[in-house]
Write an enzyme that holds these catalytic residues in place. Sequence first.
Site, mmCIF file in Angstrom:
data_model
loop_
_atom_site.group_PDB
_atom_site.id
_atom_site.type_symbol
_atom_site.label_atom_id
_atom_site.label_comp_id
_atom_site.label_asym_id
_atom_site.label_seq_id
_atom_site.Cartn_x
_atom_site.Cartn_y
_atom_site.Cartn_z
ATOM 1 C CB SER A 71 45.783 36.530 41.606
ATOM 2 O OG SER A 71 45.031 35.541 40.824
ATOM 3 C CG ASP A 122 40.933 41.088 36.408
ATOM 4 O OD1 ASP A 122 41.206 40.157 35.562
ATOM 5 O OD2 ASP A 122 41.455 40.821 37.470
ATOM 6 C CG HIS A 128 44.633 39.272 36.831
ATOM 7 N ND1 HIS A 128 43.530 39.192 37.713
ATOM 8 C CD2 HIS A 128 45.331 38.366 37.237
ATOM 9 C CE1 HIS A 128 43.758 38.160 38.661
ATOM 10 N NE2 HIS A 128 45.025 37.813 38.527
#
Length: 227
Positions: free
Chosen positions: A84, A176, A208
């Site tokens: 991320s 995701d 995610h």
Amino acid sequence: PHNALIFIHGGAWIDKTNTPQDFKELCQTIIDDKTIRQDFSLYAIEYRLSPEVKHPIHLLDVLENIYQLLQQEQIDSYQILGHSVGATLAWQVATCNKELDGLIDREKVDVIRSKLTKCYLVDGIYSLKELLEEYPSYDYFVSQAFTNVDQFKDPQASYIDLAPHVSIHIVHSYKDELLSLRQPNYLISILQKAQLPCKVYIDDLGEHNQVYSHAKLSSYLINTFWN
């Protein structure tokens, strides 16, 4: 030679629930794998969060921590895996250059860049402009981390500072729910136009916050980390 893999966690620059412990399960899977014949070390580093600090403090923290780690543990070469905004920071480490002059010792940056060999960018954010066009509501965390979005160095500008000896691996889960393929596709298109090589792995790696502990990610790492 002392080779290391360094993890950088995500959390949108603001989320205290994402920590270096995110990678505990992934590290254990790697440690337990009997096919690995080379010695290596695994580390995860921390950085201060927004809104207490703003860009570029997150990046400066990551750079300082990597430098200290390289010195204290006598690491000869290392690879980064960021998830991320950890991937955002990993890309920034790989491409940081003179824009940080006056904020961090240039010799430290040179050491950090010279020992980096691979960069695993996992479900990352690479362009804030693209991100906010696709998800306008994400301004709630971007505005906490950046005084001005223009402070963010887009890959359109930063790719030229990518060291030629650094191998880029772009990994993304098509499941995701927080980041679509628009982000990795954007970075891939820039690298392709610049004729810079990269490896791309897109698969069902879960949602995610499941990606960084997914068995397929550990398999990908094991198959590519030592090659």
